[in-house]
Design a protein around this motif. Sequence first.
Motif, PDB file in Angstrom:
ATOM      1  N   GLY A  23      -0.307 -41.744 -24.563  1.00 21.49           N
ATOM      2  CA  GLY A  23       0.356 -42.627 -25.522  1.00 21.49           C
ATOM      3  C   GLY A  23       0.803 -43.920 -24.866  1.00 21.49           C
ATOM      4  N   THR A  24       1.327 -43.819 -23.666  1.00 21.65           N
ATOM      5  CA  THR A  24       1.909 -44.987 -23.014  1.00 21.65           C
ATOM      6  C   THR A  24       0.844 -46.044 -22.697  1.00 21.65           C
ATOM      7  OG1 THR A  24       3.572 -43.485 -22.124  1.00 21.65           O
ATOM      8  CG2 THR A  24       3.494 -45.673 -21.162  1.00 21.65           C
ATOM      9  N   LEU A  28       1.663 -50.877 -26.989  1.00 20.27           N
ATOM     10  CA  LEU A  28       1.751 -52.320 -26.804  1.00 20.27           C
ATOM     11  C   LEU A  28       2.959 -52.691 -25.951  1.00 20.27           C
ATOM     12  CD1 LEU A  28       0.984 -53.248 -30.501  1.00 20.27           C
ATOM     13  CD2 LEU A  28      -0.576 -53.442 -28.575  1.00 20.27           C
ATOM     14  N   VAL A  30       6.080 -52.846 -26.955  1.00 19.41           N
ATOM     15  CA  VAL A  30       7.073 -53.653 -27.666  1.00 19.41           C
ATOM     16  C   VAL A  30       8.437 -52.965 -27.598  1.00 19.41           C
ATOM     17  CG1 VAL A  30       7.749 -54.573 -29.923  1.00 19.41           C
ATOM     18  CG2 VAL A  30       5.354 -54.671 -29.192  1.00 19.41           C
ATOM     19  N   ALA A 181       5.172 -33.704 -22.285  1.00 21.66           N
ATOM     20  CA  ALA A 181       3.717 -33.604 -22.390  1.00 21.66           C
ATOM     21  C   ALA A 181       3.198 -34.057 -23.751  1.00 21.66           C
ATOM     22  CB  ALA A 181       3.290 -32.165 -22.109  1.00 21.66           C
ATOM     23  N   GLY A 182       3.964 -34.889 -24.442  1.00 23.32           N
ATOM     24  CA  GLY A 182       3.511 -35.435 -25.727  1.00 23.32           C
ATOM     25  C   GLY A 182       3.063 -34.343 -26.671  1.00 23.32           C
ATOM     26  N   SER A 184       0.986 -31.984 -26.314  1.00 27.05           N
ATOM     27  CA  SER A 184       0.758 -30.639 -25.749  1.00 27.05           C
ATOM     28  C   SER A 184       2.039 -29.836 -25.627  1.00 27.05           C
ATOM     29  CB  SER A 184       0.139 -30.747 -24.349  1.00 27.05           C
ATOM     30  OG  SER A 184      -0.998 -31.527 -24.370  1.00 27.05           O
ATOM     31  N   GLY A 281      -4.877 -44.692 -29.694  1.00 23.84           N
ATOM     32  CA  GLY A 281      -4.141 -43.650 -28.970  1.00 23.84           C
ATOM     33  C   GLY A 281      -3.359 -42.831 -29.966  1.00 23.84           C
ATOM     34  N   ARG A 283       0.160 -40.952 -31.148  1.00 22.12           N
ATOM     35  CA  ARG A 283       1.617 -40.842 -31.020  1.00 22.12           C
ATOM     36  C   ARG A 283       1.984 -39.397 -31.335  1.00 22.12           C
ATOM     37  NH1 ARG A 283       0.462 -45.007 -34.695  1.00 22.12           N
ATOM     38  NH2 ARG A 283       0.951 -47.138 -33.996  1.00 22.12           N
ATOM     39  N   LEU A 313      10.013 -48.133 -25.432  1.00 19.44           N
ATOM     40  CA  LEU A 313      11.367 -48.660 -25.619  1.00 19.44           C
ATOM     41  C   LEU A 313      12.421 -47.669 -25.119  1.00 19.44           C
ATOM     42  CD1 LEU A 313      13.677 -50.343 -26.989  1.00 19.44           C
ATOM     43  CD2 LEU A 313      13.113 -49.171 -29.111  1.00 19.44           C
TER      44      LEU A 313
HETATM   45  C1  FAD Z   1      -1.431 -47.713 -30.403  1.00 20.38           C
HETATM   46  C2  FAD Z   1      -0.030 -47.396 -30.010  1.00 20.38           C
HETATM   47  C3  FAD Z   1       0.905 -48.427 -29.890  1.00 20.38           C
HETATM   48  C4  FAD Z   1       2.219 -48.130 -29.501  1.00 20.38           C
HETATM   49  N1  FAD Z   1       3.082 -49.168 -29.320  1.00 20.38           N
HETATM   50  C5  FAD Z   1       4.350 -48.909 -28.882  1.00 20.38           C
HETATM   51  C6  FAD Z   1       5.236 -49.970 -28.621  1.00 20.38           C
HETATM   52  O1  FAD Z   1       4.884 -51.142 -28.797  1.00 20.38           O
HETATM   53  N2  FAD Z   1       6.486 -49.673 -28.154  1.00 20.38           N
HETATM   54  C7  FAD Z   1       6.898 -48.382 -27.930  1.00 20.38           C
HETATM   55  O2  FAD Z   1       8.042 -48.165 -27.512  1.00 20.38           O
HETATM   56  N3  FAD Z   1       6.062 -47.347 -28.170  1.00 20.38           N
HETATM   57  C8  FAD Z   1       4.800 -47.592 -28.641  1.00 20.38           C
HETATM   58  N4  FAD Z   1       3.942 -46.551 -28.888  1.00 20.38           N
HETATM   59  C9  FAD Z   1       4.444 -45.187 -28.733  1.00 20.38           C
HETATM   60  C10 FAD Z   1       4.478 -44.817 -27.272  1.00 20.38           C
HETATM   61  O3  FAD Z   1       3.251 -45.092 -26.712  1.00 20.38           O
HETATM   62  C11 FAD Z   1       4.817 -43.334 -27.112  1.00 20.38           C
HETATM   63  O4  FAD Z   1       5.988 -43.021 -27.820  1.00 20.38           O
HETATM   64  C12 FAD Z   1       5.033 -43.022 -25.636  1.00 20.38           C
HETATM   65  O5  FAD Z   1       3.951 -43.485 -24.900  1.00 20.38           O
HETATM   66  C13 FAD Z   1       5.227 -41.539 -25.424  1.00 20.38           C
HETATM   67  O6  FAD Z   1       5.344 -41.313 -24.038  1.00 20.38           O
HETATM   68  P1  FAD Z   1       5.208 -39.856 -23.458  1.00 20.38           P
HETATM   69  O7  FAD Z   1       5.417 -39.961 -21.997  1.00 20.38           O
HETATM   70  O8  FAD Z   1       6.063 -38.922 -24.259  1.00 20.38           O
HETATM   71  O9  FAD Z   1       3.716 -39.440 -23.792  1.00 20.38           O
HETATM   72  P2  FAD Z   1       2.377 -39.892 -23.096  1.00 20.38           P
HETATM   73  O10 FAD Z   1       2.413 -41.299 -22.633  1.00 20.38           O
HETATM   74  O11 FAD Z   1       1.279 -39.511 -24.051  1.00 20.38           O
HETATM   75  O12 FAD Z   1       2.299 -38.979 -21.813  1.00 20.38           O
HETATM   76  C14 FAD Z   1       2.171 -37.594 -21.895  1.00 20.38           C
HETATM   77  C15 FAD Z   1       1.568 -37.157 -20.591  1.00 20.38           C
HETATM   78  O13 FAD Z   1       1.584 -35.744 -20.551  1.00 20.38           O
HETATM   79  C16 FAD Z   1       0.420 -35.332 -19.872  1.00 20.38           C
HETATM   80  N5  FAD Z   1       0.142 -33.952 -20.290  1.00 20.38           N
HETATM   81  C17 FAD Z   1      -0.190 -33.494 -21.511  1.00 20.38           C
HETATM   82  N6  FAD Z   1      -0.350 -32.163 -21.482  1.00 20.38           N
HETATM   83  C18 FAD Z   1      -0.094 -31.775 -20.223  1.00 20.38           C
HETATM   84  C19 FAD Z   1      -0.097 -30.492 -19.571  1.00 20.38           C
HETATM   85  N7  FAD Z   1      -0.361 -29.373 -20.237  1.00 20.38           N
HETATM   86  N8  FAD Z   1       0.171 -30.449 -18.244  1.00 20.38           N
HETATM   87  C20 FAD Z   1       0.468 -31.601 -17.552  1.00 20.38           C
HETATM   88  N9  FAD Z   1       0.497 -32.822 -18.128  1.00 20.38           N
HETATM   89  C21 FAD Z   1       0.217 -32.901 -19.444  1.00 20.38           C
HETATM   90  C22 FAD Z   1      -0.659 -36.294 -20.332  1.00 20.38           C
HETATM   91  O14 FAD Z   1      -1.728 -36.348 -19.399  1.00 20.38           O
HETATM   92  C23 FAD Z   1       0.106 -37.602 -20.434  1.00 20.38           C
HETATM   93  O15 FAD Z   1      -0.030 -38.395 -19.280  1.00 20.38           O
HETATM   94  C24 FAD Z   1       2.616 -46.789 -29.263  1.00 20.38           C
HETATM   95  C25 FAD Z   1       1.678 -45.764 -29.371  1.00 20.38           C
HETATM   96  C26 FAD Z   1       0.371 -46.061 -29.741  1.00 20.38           C
HETATM   97  C27 FAD Z   1      -0.614 -44.942 -29.836  1.00 20.38           C
END
Ligand code: FAD
Length: 329
Positions: A23-24, A28, A30, A181-182, A184, A281, A283, A313
């Motif tokens: 997701g990250t 974007l 923002v 893990a988003g 997962s 990507g 969310r 954010l």
């Molecule tokens: C197109 C788009 C635009 C966006 N724009 C913005 C924005 O402008 N501003 C903002 O604040 N947010 C934005 N978001 C939302 C933001 O991207 C997400 O809320 C954020 O990235 C979530 O972070 P995360 O670390 O929870 O998940 P992720 O970044 O998805 O990371 C999860 C990680 O867990 C790992 N993982 C998964 N399963 C396992 C497992 N079983 N074992 C080990 N590792 C595992 C994955 O490999 C991954 O690296 C946007 C999202 C999208 C799709």
Amino acid sequence: MTLLDPRWGKPVVRQTPGSGLNGTSASLGVLMGNVFRRTSGRGWRLRRRSMELWPRWVKALQEFEACVTLQTGLLQIAADQESAARMAVLAEQRSDLGLELQTSEQVRSIWPTALHGALLSKADGRIDPLQLQTALRQALVRQGAQPISSHVVQLERHGSRWRVHHAEGHSTCHDGVVICAGLSTSELLEPLGHSLPISPVLGQALMLQLQEGPANWSNWPAVLVDQGFNLIPVGPGRLLLGATVEPGTDAADDPLALMRNLNDSAPDWLRHATVIEHWSGLRARPVERPAPVLEVLEPGLIVASGLYRNGVLLAPATAEWISTELQNA
Ligand SMILES: Cc1cc2nc3c(=O)[nH]c(=O)nc-3n(C[C@H](O)[C@H](O)[C@H](O)COP(=O)(O)OP(=O)(O)OC[C@H]3O[C@@H](n4cnc5c(N)ncnc54)[C@H](O)[C@@H]3O)c2cc1C
């Protein structure tokens, strides 16, 4: 501290052949913190705290990646008279946070279709999510984190400790586990008897090369938001446009077309721009509960997932919450 992620060690880029984006990387970057519409509750507290922490984070991360910057200035275009009135109230309440109402005349040179004015937030803006991850990786290693490039397939409680099973067959033992893990997250928790449904919401984004239009971005904010879509200048004649909000995992053409022409209100220079990058990507949206999920489910089992549309954010406030919970454990 051990950090398990199959993406660890792989380049932080948007085009990773053979694997989807996290997701990250798709985001974007923002930071819409101070313009949040609510004035109380957990969502507002997390946003306020993140906006307080971001300047400190950026300063610390610049030690690892000098190019990490907080690009400030976010201009939200009022869709109608009603939203202009709401913006006026917010601007008055939060003038100390840098919110300021703009008339249509004030923003005409940037966005001539802003007939009802706009809300300028001087401290909101953007951080490049790829540079951010590159810097965070280095900072983690400096802090003594032991990264392992592996997928976690199972978690198992062993008395007061946790056994973490890796996809390659081996396992490691830890005092506590933080699941970030988003999408997962649900499948890791289910065998432990915790139900946490999280659904995917796809987002598409574009990098555009302009053929005409603004010669430079000198009078632009870091982010312009019109009808929920972000326009982000990233270089001479270059603009990021995003993102669509599409429940599920499949990218569709209609929302993309809608975004490209901003519901038929896009200036000609935007319509005529060439797409030089197009990505999508997922969310992670918690089902029937507000995002994000920050919870201690059992002693030593912490969840920080389901950050949905604001994970970048909310990163500093989320990290701070995790750190406090680990200290209290
Ligand atoms: C197109 C788009 C635009 C966006 N724009 C913005 C924005 O402008 N501003 C903002 O604040 N947010 C934005 N978001 C939302 C933001 O991207 C997400 O809320 C954020 O990235 C979530 O972070 P995360 O670390 O929870 O998940 P992720 O970044 O998805 O990371 C999860 C990680 O867990 C790992 N993982 C998964 N399963 C396992 C497992 N079983 N074992 C080990 N590792 C595992 C994955 O490999 C991954 O690296 C946007 C999202 C999208 C799709």
